[in-house]
Design a protein around this motif. Structure first.
Motif, PDB file in Angstrom:
ATOM      1  N   ASN A  89       0.831  -1.214   0.000  1.00 14.55           N
ATOM      2  CA  ASN A  89       0.000   0.000   0.000  1.00 14.55           C
ATOM      3  C   ASN A  89       0.861   1.258   0.000  1.00 14.55           C
ATOM      4  OD1 ASN A  89      -2.412  -1.433   0.010  1.00 14.55           O
ATOM      5  ND2 ASN A  89      -2.582  -1.445   2.244  1.00 14.55           N
ATOM      6  N   LEU A  90       1.986   1.214   0.715  1.00 15.71           N
ATOM      7  CA  LEU A  90       2.883   2.364   0.775  1.00 15.71           C
ATOM      8  C   LEU A  90       3.535   2.629  -0.582  1.00 15.71           C
ATOM      9  CD1 LEU A  90       4.508   1.699   4.256  1.00 15.71           C
ATOM     10  CD2 LEU A  90       3.157   3.715   3.649  1.00 15.71           C
ATOM     11  N   THR A  91       3.872   1.565  -1.313  1.00 18.72           N
ATOM     12  CA  THR A  91       4.469   1.760  -2.640  1.00 18.72           C
ATOM     13  C   THR A  91       3.462   2.360  -3.612  1.00 18.72           C
ATOM     14  OG1 THR A  91       3.890  -0.488  -3.345  1.00 18.72           O
ATOM     15  CG2 THR A  91       6.044  -0.173  -2.328  1.00 18.72           C
ATOM     16  N   ASN A  92       2.202   2.037  -3.429  1.00 15.41           N
ATOM     17  CA  ASN A  92       1.167   2.611  -4.287  1.00 15.41           C
ATOM     18  C   ASN A  92       0.926   4.089  -3.969  1.00 15.41           C
ATOM     19  OD1 ASN A  92       0.738   0.140  -5.568  1.00 15.41           O
ATOM     20  ND2 ASN A  92      -0.784  -0.512  -4.051  1.00 15.41           N
ATOM     21  N   GLN A  93       1.212   4.487  -2.725  1.00 19.05           N
ATOM     22  CA  GLN A  93       0.989   5.870  -2.306  1.00 19.05           C
ATOM     23  C   GLN A  93       2.183   6.778  -2.605  1.00 19.05           C
ATOM     24  OE1 GLN A  93      -0.759   6.448   1.711  1.00 19.05           O
ATOM     25  NE2 GLN A  93      -0.928   4.222   1.785  1.00 19.05           N
TER      26      GLN A  93
END
Length: 405
Positions: A89-93
């Protein structure tokens, strides 16, 4: 023999005070410019079951770091919770965040190696999953690698300061990291050899790590082991006090005990692995002095707990407390308090709230003399056994305090 037990900590305290003062005069009281060159840096964050901390850590790093040229590589080290989901999720953000997924937990050293191979940079900042850094930390560390005179610098270790200070256990660790660990690193820097980098916050030159065969996957304390590996291959290691790192420490006594037991065991493993430094072709004067100092601390711990019952019996049962014992106790207490005051003076520019730990300085003296020698004694057979047995070193981080999501 009993009185010799008092002279060792007095002597070592004097060494730490004098040489940390020399380091501060030489390194900390001068203005330091930010480097004109800003090479690319990969921030490696090993994560094993870190779902409680990792989101907050990444967000704080991205909002705090004042350095334009970096990436964050989160390494999922075979987590059994929802850590990997959080990382994805952090890589997508965030564009600067990437994930390196390691299917099986084989220890922190193995995870760091995978992250280093996965990275794009020559300079690797390794952080714990619950640690954050000051906005100028990357500038402060990278300048130590730049220039012709610094091409032999293999690592730069940061200046960890405890962030969670609400409990008694956490507060006395705040005192420890200031008055013991911080001063020791400053003093050892003057001698030119460090016993260990701070694994919670340290930057490496990738070429130096390749030269020594990466981190030692058989040692339970990869930070101590790689420090000795680098220095034995003639790479310099520097301490950068301006690279402030805010970390969480254990808030429960059993968690703290397990952590210190691991540190002690790792130190013993490293001494056993490096016992050949006395041989002619391996001789390194700085490391020999460091080796003997570390060995002396083990001998002192054995003698301290061997003779402690005699000291207690003479004082409580036979009422035989000699004046010299009282004088030496007062001297040790005075040196310890001066160590703390000196460390506060040095670090006050980083956090003015450190003054709030003053009440706990005297309690740490008692704590330091009880738990550290005890964990060292217990760790001796473990260290010998793991050294002889070998194999992959895997361990779990202790329960830490701080805010949780």
């Amino acid at each position: 023999m009993i009185y010799l037990l008092f002279f060792y900590p007095i002597f070592m305290s004097l060494i730490w005070i004098v040489f940390s003062l020399l380091f501060s005069i030489k390194k900390e009281l001068i203005f330091k410019k930010s480097p004109s060159i800003e090479p690319f840096i990969s921030i490696l964050i090993p994560c094993y079951n870190e779902e409680q901390h990792i989101n907050q850590t990444i967000k704080q790093l991205l909002s705090t770091i004042d350095y334009p040229n970096y990436e964050i590589i989160t390494i999922n080290d075979g987590s059994s919770d929802n850590t990997l989901k959080h990382l994805i999720n952090l890589t997508n953000q965030y564009q600067k965040v990437r994930v390196c997924n390691v299917e099986t937990n084989l220890g922190k050293a193995h995870a760091l190696i995978q992250g280093a191979i996965f990275s794009k940079a020559e300079f690797l900042l390794c952080l714990d999953a619950d640690a954050t850094v000051d906005k100028k930390a990357l500038h402060a560390m990278i300048r130590n690698f730049l220039g012709k005179s610094n091409q032999d610098v293999g690592a730069v270790t940061g200046n960890p300061i405890v962030k969670n200070r609400k409990t008694f256990i956490a507060k006395i660790q705040t005192v420890e990291f200031l008055s013991i660990i911080g001063l020791i690193k400053r003093a050892q820097s003057i001698f030119g050899t460090l016993n260990t980098v701070s694994g919670v916050c340290v930057m490496y030159r990738k070429g130096a790590l390749l030269d020594v065969g990466w981190w030692d996957q058989e040692c339970i304390t990869e930070d101590i082991s790689v420090t000795w590996r680098l220095q034995r291959n003639h790479w310099r290691i520097l301490f950068e006090p301006d690279a402030v790192c805010w970390m969480l420490v254990p808030e429960k006594l059993n968690s703290l005990f397990k952590q210190r037991l691991r540190w002690s065991q790792g130190g013993i493993e490293v001494l056993l692995k490096n016992s050949d430094i006395f041989l002619g072709h391996q001789f390194n004067f700085g490391l020999v002095v460091l080796y003997l100092e570390q060995l002396s601390s083990i001998v002192w711990s054995v003698l301290w707990y061997s003779l402690l019952p005699i000291i207690i019996a003479k004082g409580l049962i036979f009422r035989d407390i000699q004046m010299i014992t009282l004088i030496l106790t007062v001297i040790i207490t005075t040196f310890s308090i001066f160590q703390y005051l000196l460390s506060i003076f040095i670090n006050l520019k980083y956090d003015f709230k450190l003054l709030g730990t003053s009440f706990f300085a005297i309690w740490y003296i008692l704590f330091y003399w009880v738990i550290n020698p005890l964990t060292l004694l217990i760790a001796i057979p473990y260290g010998i056994r793991t050294h002889l047995k070998g194999g992959q070193a895997v361990w779990e981080s202790p329960d830490r305090g701080g805010e949780k999501e």
